[in-house]
Design an enzyme around this catalytic site. Structure first.
Site, PDB file in Angstrom:
ATOM      1  N   SER A 185     -13.704  19.619  69.898  1.00 45.61           N
ATOM      2  CA  SER A 185     -12.343  19.411  69.388  1.00 45.61           C
ATOM      3  C   SER A 185     -11.790  18.138  70.003  1.00 45.61           C
ATOM      4  O   SER A 185     -11.795  17.972  71.223  1.00 45.61           O
ATOM      5  CB  SER A 185     -11.438  20.589  69.765  1.00 45.61           C
ATOM      6  OG  SER A 185     -11.844  21.763  69.109  1.00 45.61           O
ATOM      7  N   GLY A 206      -7.912  25.031  68.392  1.00 46.04           N
ATOM      8  CA  GLY A 206      -9.319  25.160  68.771  1.00 46.04           C
ATOM      9  C   GLY A 206      -9.861  26.548  68.490  1.00 46.04           C
ATOM     10  O   GLY A 206     -11.032  26.711  68.111  1.00 46.04           O
ATOM     11  N   ASP A 207      -9.031  27.584  68.682  1.00 44.56           N
ATOM     12  CA  ASP A 207      -9.459  28.947  68.397  1.00 44.56           C
ATOM     13  C   ASP A 207      -9.708  29.138  66.902  1.00 44.56           C
ATOM     14  O   ASP A 207     -10.633  29.850  66.507  1.00 44.56           O
ATOM     15  CB  ASP A 207      -8.411  29.945  68.890  1.00 44.56           C
ATOM     16  CG  ASP A 207      -8.139  29.810  70.380  1.00 44.56           C
ATOM     17  OD1 ASP A 207      -9.078  29.468  71.120  1.00 44.56           O
ATOM     18  OD2 ASP A 207      -6.994  30.041  70.802  1.00 44.56           O
ATOM     19  N   GLY A 244      -8.542  16.615  69.188  1.00 36.36           N
ATOM     20  CA  GLY A 244      -7.148  16.391  68.819  1.00 36.36           C
ATOM     21  C   GLY A 244      -7.011  15.932  67.386  1.00 36.36           C
ATOM     22  O   GLY A 244      -7.710  16.416  66.482  1.00 36.36           O
ATOM     23  N   GLY A 273      -9.915  15.138  64.973  1.00 36.77           N
ATOM     24  CA  GLY A 273     -10.712  16.182  64.343  1.00 36.77           C
ATOM     25  C   GLY A 273     -11.823  16.711  65.209  1.00 36.77           C
ATOM     26  O   GLY A 273     -11.665  16.920  66.413  1.00 36.77           O
TER      27      GLY A 273
END
Length: 311
Positions: A216, A247-248, A218, A221
């Protein structure tokens, strides 16, 4: 069935404060409390997508009871080991005016050996019916540094692929066990490998045992290094919301991709689109489904690139 394991869940408390000022009185515009922790957020996103999922982990004390009640209220299946210690709280202070999120994370309870054994036993009992095992978040005190490595090996004995979202020592210890996908963010990747740049860090984790690494990054992408090549998946620009659970949401999409046998371009497009949709929502673990479906047609997917320009 996708299983998520959250060794250090929390009762997530979110304050919305416009114009947060340090060392001053701040007026809270709104407050929310809900079951949280990275793997629980993944289970919540999967539930929203209509994907069967069960959340495993620990819960103890009054906040642990509130965590269970919150999952029940949302219809999210769970099997949480009772602990003598109290479930922690995390506090997120969201300033929509500045677009910032300030996090205050308690350390969580000390897990006993018998509690850790009970969690491993519950994972073992559910692995024969699982399509994917997701391991997410920090390790609470009392668990060994190789706790995730133990669970990865446990899943591999059943032929169940693992998505691992961890950092630090827990990440480095687990990589040699061979998780199918490792998903750090850019800072976690640099901290775990000591290498600058996503490409070098991801290559090192793959050399050490991870089958694929998805980072990840930010607003830039996702960067992915996989057995089938490398890609950069950039979602549409996100305005407002709370990026804490983005992120989850990406992990949830990666798990679905593994469960469904998608190829990497399709999996990454969904992960980037879902992650961006989560970032527009006010609370971690929520996704704006309309935004998700709209984003799917607007994800920029480029092969063999580490860092294209932001859209």
């Amino acid at each position: 069935m996708i299983l998520t394991v959250t060794p250090n869940p929390a009762l997530d408390v979110t304050y919305r404060v416009a114009g947060l000022t340090v060392d001053a009185v701040n007026r809270v515009a709104g407050t929310d409390a809900r079951a949280g922790g990275k793997g629980i957020n993944v289970a919540r996103v999967l539930h929203a997508l209509g994907v069967p999922a069960t959340a495993l982990g620990f819960a103890g004390g009054r906040d642990g009871d509130a965590l269970r009640a919150g999952l029940d209220a949302r219809g999210i299946a769970h099997d949480l080991v009772a602990t003598r210690g109290e479930t922690r709280r995390t506090v997120a202070v969201v300033d929509p005016a500045a677009g910032t999120v300030t996090l205050l994370n308690e350390p969580g309870p000390v897990i006993t050996e018998s509690e850790w054994t009970a969690l491993r036993d519950r994972v073992e009992s559910r692995l024969p019916g699982a399509s994917v095992l997701v391991l997410s978040g920090s390790l609470p005190r009392g668990l060994p540094d190789d706790a995730y490595a133990m669970l990865v090996r446990q899943a591999e004995r059943h032929g169940v692929p693992v998505v691992l979202d961890a950092d630090g020592v827990a990440l480095r210890q687990a990589v040699p066990a061979g998780p199918r996908v490792v998903k750090p963010n850019a800072a976690e990747l640099a901290g775990a490998t000591g290498l600058p740049g996503l490409e070098a860090g991801a290559r090192l984790l793959r050399r050490d045992g991870a089958h694929a690494v998805v980072v990840s990054d930010g607003p830039r992408g996702l960067y992915a290094d996989t057995p089938d090549g490398s890609w950069r998946a950039v979602p549409p620009r996100v305005v407002g919301g709370n990026p804490t659970g983005a992120g989850d949401a990406a992990v949830a999409a990666l798990a679905v991709g593994l469960a469904e046998g998608w190829d990497w371009p399709r999996t990454l497009a969904h992960a980037a689109a879902l992650s961006a949709a989560a970032a527009t929502a006010p609370l971690a673990g929520q996704v704006e489904l309309a935004a998700y479906h709209d984003n799917l047609g607007r994800v920029s997917l480029r092969a063999g690139e580490e860092a294209p320009q932001c859209r």
